[in-house]
Design a protein around this motif. Sequence first.
Motif, PDB file in Angstrom:
ATOM      1  N   GLN A 254      18.087  -8.355   0.988  1.00 19.51           N
ATOM      2  CA  GLN A 254      19.333  -8.654   1.698  1.00 19.51           C
ATOM      3  C   GLN A 254      20.317  -9.328   0.759  1.00 19.51           C
ATOM      4  O   GLN A 254      19.943  -9.923  -0.253  1.00 19.51           O
ATOM      5  CB  GLN A 254      19.060  -9.547   2.910  1.00 19.51           C
ATOM      6  N   ASP A 255      21.593  -9.224   1.097  1.00 21.51           N
ATOM      7  CA  ASP A 255      22.624  -9.907   0.320  1.00 21.51           C
ATOM      8  C   ASP A 255      22.432 -11.415   0.450  1.00 21.51           C
ATOM      9  O   ASP A 255      22.029 -11.915   1.507  1.00 21.51           O
ATOM     10  CB  ASP A 255      24.019  -9.534   0.804  1.00 21.51           C
ATOM     11  N   LEU A 256      22.760 -12.140  -0.608  1.00 16.24           N
ATOM     12  CA  LEU A 256      22.632 -13.597  -0.581  1.00 16.24           C
ATOM     13  C   LEU A 256      23.684 -14.237   0.326  1.00 16.24           C
ATOM     14  O   LEU A 256      23.421 -15.234   0.968  1.00 16.24           O
ATOM     15  CB  LEU A 256      22.744 -14.168  -1.997  1.00 16.24           C
ATOM     16  N   GLU A 257      24.863 -13.623   0.405  1.00 17.23           N
ATOM     17  CA  GLU A 257      25.969 -14.131   1.205  1.00 17.23           C
ATOM     18  C   GLU A 257      26.269 -15.591   0.856  1.00 17.23           C
ATOM     19  O   GLU A 257      25.994 -16.508   1.629  1.00 17.23           O
ATOM     20  CB  GLU A 257      25.689 -13.978   2.698  1.00 17.23           C
TER      21      GLU A 257
ATOM     22  N   ARG B 186      17.126 -17.780   4.048  1.00 10.71           N
ATOM     23  CA  ARG B 186      18.165 -16.967   3.405  1.00 10.71           C
ATOM     24  C   ARG B 186      17.717 -16.560   2.003  1.00 10.71           C
ATOM     25  O   ARG B 186      17.888 -15.404   1.593  1.00 10.71           O
ATOM     26  CB  ARG B 186      19.486 -17.731   3.356  1.00 10.71           C
ATOM     27  N   ILE B 187      17.136 -17.486   1.258  1.00 13.94           N
ATOM     28  CA  ILE B 187      16.664 -17.177  -0.098  1.00 13.94           C
ATOM     29  C   ILE B 187      15.500 -16.182  -0.043  1.00 13.94           C
ATOM     30  O   ILE B 187      15.422 -15.249  -0.834  1.00 13.94           O
ATOM     31  CB  ILE B 187      16.239 -18.462  -0.834  1.00 13.94           C
TER      32      ILE B 187
ATOM     33  N   ARG C 208      14.892 -13.909   2.256  1.00 18.00           N
ATOM     34  CA  ARG C 208      15.411 -12.576   2.594  1.00 18.00           C
ATOM     35  C   ARG C 208      16.103 -11.923   1.401  1.00 18.00           C
ATOM     36  O   ARG C 208      16.023 -10.714   1.213  1.00 18.00           O
ATOM     37  CB  ARG C 208      16.351 -12.667   3.790  1.00 18.00           C
ATOM     38  N   TYR C 209      16.768 -12.745   0.597  1.00 13.55           N
ATOM     39  CA  TYR C 209      17.417 -12.241  -0.609  1.00 13.55           C
ATOM     40  C   TYR C 209      16.371 -11.811  -1.645  1.00 13.55           C
ATOM     41  O   TYR C 209      16.427 -10.710  -2.190  1.00 13.55           O
ATOM     42  CB  TYR C 209      18.334 -13.314  -1.189  1.00 13.55           C
ATOM     43  N   ALA C 210      15.397 -12.677  -1.894  1.00 12.41           N
ATOM     44  CA  ALA C 210      14.433 -12.448  -2.965  1.00 12.41           C
ATOM     45  C   ALA C 210      13.419 -11.358  -2.648  1.00 12.41           C
ATOM     46  O   ALA C 210      13.005 -10.613  -3.536  1.00 12.41           O
ATOM     47  CB  ALA C 210      13.703 -13.758  -3.291  1.00 12.41           C
TER      48      ALA C 210
END
Length: 96
Positions: free
Chosen positions: A47-50, A38-39, A41-43
């Motif tokens: 993508q949104d961190l959600e 998730r991190i 994809r965000y970094a």
Amino acid sequence: MNLNEYQQKANKTLAGNEHVLTNLTLGLASDSGLVVDRIKRYAFQGQDLEPDKLKDELGDVLWYLSQIALWADIPLDDVAKANLATLAKKYPEAKL
């Protein structure tokens, strides 16, 4: 609620067998990987961190960690206190 209370309440959801420690360890690694993904994809992928989803995944990591510690008869509060002591030695300027 403190960490020891969480640890005891969370234990009520543990379905155990002779492979419980293996299951807990693999679950910790797997769900930690979900947090990492998730991190990532965000970094790196925009993508949104959600935060709500991240919080759920961190909760899963906490569950596995707490149950491994409980299996080893280690109160989670003791894990946190020992870690703070280690951090205080590594980072004395932080004045923990």
